[in-house]
Write an enzyme that holds these catalytic residues in place. Structure first.
Site, PDB file in Angstrom:
ATOM      1  N   ASP A   9       0.856  -1.175   0.000  1.00 52.38           N
ATOM      2  CA  ASP A   9       0.000   0.000   0.000  1.00 52.38           C
ATOM      3  C   ASP A   9       0.894   1.228   0.000  1.00 52.38           C
ATOM      4  O   ASP A   9       1.793   1.343   0.836  1.00 52.38           O
ATOM      5  CB  ASP A   9      -0.889   0.027   1.251  1.00 52.38           C
ATOM      6  CG  ASP A   9      -1.994  -1.027   1.187  1.00 52.38           C
ATOM      7  OD1 ASP A   9      -2.136  -1.683   0.138  1.00 52.38           O
ATOM      8  OD2 ASP A   9      -2.707  -1.184   2.190  1.00 52.38           O
ATOM      9  N   ASP A  33     -13.839  -4.491  -3.193  1.00 56.12           N
ATOM     10  CA  ASP A  33     -13.869  -4.489  -1.726  1.00 56.12           C
ATOM     11  C   ASP A  33     -15.229  -4.997  -1.291  1.00 56.12           C
ATOM     12  O   ASP A  33     -16.253  -4.355  -1.538  1.00 56.12           O
ATOM     13  CB  ASP A  33     -13.639  -3.066  -1.190  1.00 56.12           C
ATOM     14  CG  ASP A  33     -12.221  -2.582  -1.459  1.00 56.12           C
ATOM     15  OD1 ASP A  33     -11.292  -3.405  -1.393  1.00 56.12           O
ATOM     16  OD2 ASP A  33     -12.052  -1.385  -1.756  1.00 56.12           O
TER      17      ASP A  33
END
Lengths: 264, 209
Positions: free
Chosen positions: A11, A130
């Site tokens: 990330d 997601d």
């Protein structure tokens, strides 16, 4: 035989690798390029770089790190986050990324997947999803803008429906982030991944929940995913990749062997 | 690091697709003089050539035709390495067509006889994506030092069957050509630029031909 892939996810925020718990409270892990090099040397099969600020902040994010990674890395890598148009994707691919992954912008404009497919080919187009298990409705639902807690919202789409649609539109791979499991290291969401596997005819990558070596075995064996993505267990050195690969091989999972050159 | 003569000129033929950078960076890790060009004079003057390609066969062939490069590529006598779609462009024709068209198969460069077909993989997934084992038919030329069972990185849904010009095989529900060869033309279905040390060894072998 095609090997199951082990995929560290980095990330990225402000050019640094970070990690949060349940998408929150991000802490800095380190610089991108040395971390990427280290993972490639350890035997990672692929890398994903996810710019977690990009989709939420509505600003142009400096992506020059993509080219710096491409110059030193000799395994495939995918860039996610903030890709809202064919032009955005083209710039990332020109800098040397192998694949681009779209998430929130594809939910806002599903036709984007079709345009990316038609311009760059199916093999470049990854769709990230997601997904959150709604206890009340007992269903898996798609969320967007998960990079920013304040803007995170339920899209009203069921995960399985969206998985079908993105395939029809030309996705070449799907990364399923199981939000209930993310960052808590209790294992991948086998029930959800198995359900999605049944309706997914392109490569499926599991994301969220890796905490121990056997979690990887479980998700390959039980959910038949093509790859498993993880972040904190690799970044914090909880599971060294060479050790994970040896463990999985011993359990009969097909894992890429290191190249050994023969002398003629 | 440079494994070749510093004067050797390696040219990546610019077929007009977006991601040539990874091939360029991989070559630059092995040799000094790497350029990307669609200028026939530069292409003819090269010692080694790479024919890259991602996207669809139809779009890539249209780009090559619009740049008037097909005759140039067909007349090359120095070693040429086609990568992934670049390999598929080397054969006679491809079943991969323009979207929504009923057109006949896409005519390719016909440098090596052969036909590209959509893979038939039963319940397995397409694209065939990830690291798979490759078995060289013989361990010389570009596969020197690369044993049977070496993993390379693949991303494709179309492939060439195993036939007379196969240089290496792989298997994904069906056997297919992982590499093909005729005269000065070599093609690999996988991505050597993304296949770690194995890929670097293959590219090094090619640069040393």
């Amino acid at each position: 035989m095609l090997a199951r892939r082990i995929i560290p996810c980095l990330d990225v925020r402000e050019g640094k690798v970070v990690k949060g718990v349940k998408f929150r409270n991000h802490e800095i892990i380190g610089d991108i390029v040395p971390l990427a090099e280290q993972y490639a040397q350890q035997g990672a099969d692929e890398l994903v770089f996810y710019d977690i600020t990009a989709s939420s902040d509505q600003r142009v994010v400096d992506k020059s790190w993509v080219s710096r990674i491409a110059q030193v890395i000799d395994i495939p890598f995918c860039v996610a986050g903030g890709i809202k148009s064919v032009q955005d994707a083209g710039r990332i691919l020109e800098m040397g990324a192998d694949k681009i992954s779209v998430n929130s912008p594809a939910l806002a404009d599903p036709e984007l997947i079709t345009r990316l497919h038609d311009t760059f080919g199916q093999q470049c187009v990854v769709v990230g999803i997601d997904s959150y298990f709604n206890e009340q409705s007992q269903q898996y639902e798609v969320y967007q803008f998960t990079g920013d807690e304040k803007r995170t919202q339920n899209t009203g789409r069921l995960t399985a429906d969206w998985v079908l649609e993105v395939q029809q539109r030309g996705a070449g791979e799907i990364v399923l982030n199981c939000m209930n499991q993310d960052g808590v290291r209790q294992g991948y969401d086998i029930a959800q991944l198995s359900q999605i596997r049944a309706v997914c005819n392109v490569p499926l990558i599991a994301s969220g929940g890796a905490g121990e070596k056997h979690h990887f075995y479980d998700v390959y064996k039980q959910a038949d995913v093509d790859g498993a993505l993880a972040a904190s267990v690799f970044h914090k050195g909880i599971i060294p990749i060479p050790e994970l690969k040896d463990f999985l091989r011993a359990q009969g999972i097909i894992i890429r062997d290191e190249f050994v050159q023969t002398t003629a | 690091m440079s494994v070749t003569n510093a004067l050797q000129k390696t040219v990546i033929i610019n077929t007009g697709c977006a991601n040539i950078s990874s091939v360029k960076f991989a070559l630059q890790r092995l040799t000094q003089n790497v350029t990307v060009s669609d200028d026939p004079d530069v292409i003819y003057a090269a010692d080694k050539l790479i024919l890259p390609g991602v996207g669809s066969a139809n779009a890539a062939m249209q780009s090559i035709l619009s740049k008037q490069l097909s005759g140039c590529i067909q007349s090359l006598t120095q070693p040429v390495l086609g990568v992934c779609l670049g390999m598929q462009l080397m054969v006679t024709d491809s079943q991969e067509k323009a979207h929504k068209s009923n057109a006949i198969d896409t005519a390719c460069l016909n440098l090596i006889p052969g036909k590209v077909k959509r893979m038939e993989v039963g319940n397995l997934r397409l694209p065939h994506m990830g690291w798979n084992t490759v078995d060289p038919v013989e361990q010389n030329s570009i596969f020197k030092g690369i044993p049977s069972g070496t993993y390379f990185y693949f991303v494709h849904s179309f492939a060439v069957d195993v036939y007379a010009h196969t240089l290496a095989t792989s298997q994904y529900e069906m056997p297919f050509s992982a590499a093909i060869h005729k005269d000065n033309f070599y093609g690999v279905q996988f991505h050597p630029e993304r296949s770690g040390d194995a890929g670097a060894t293959l590219m090094e072998n090619f640069l040393k031909l």
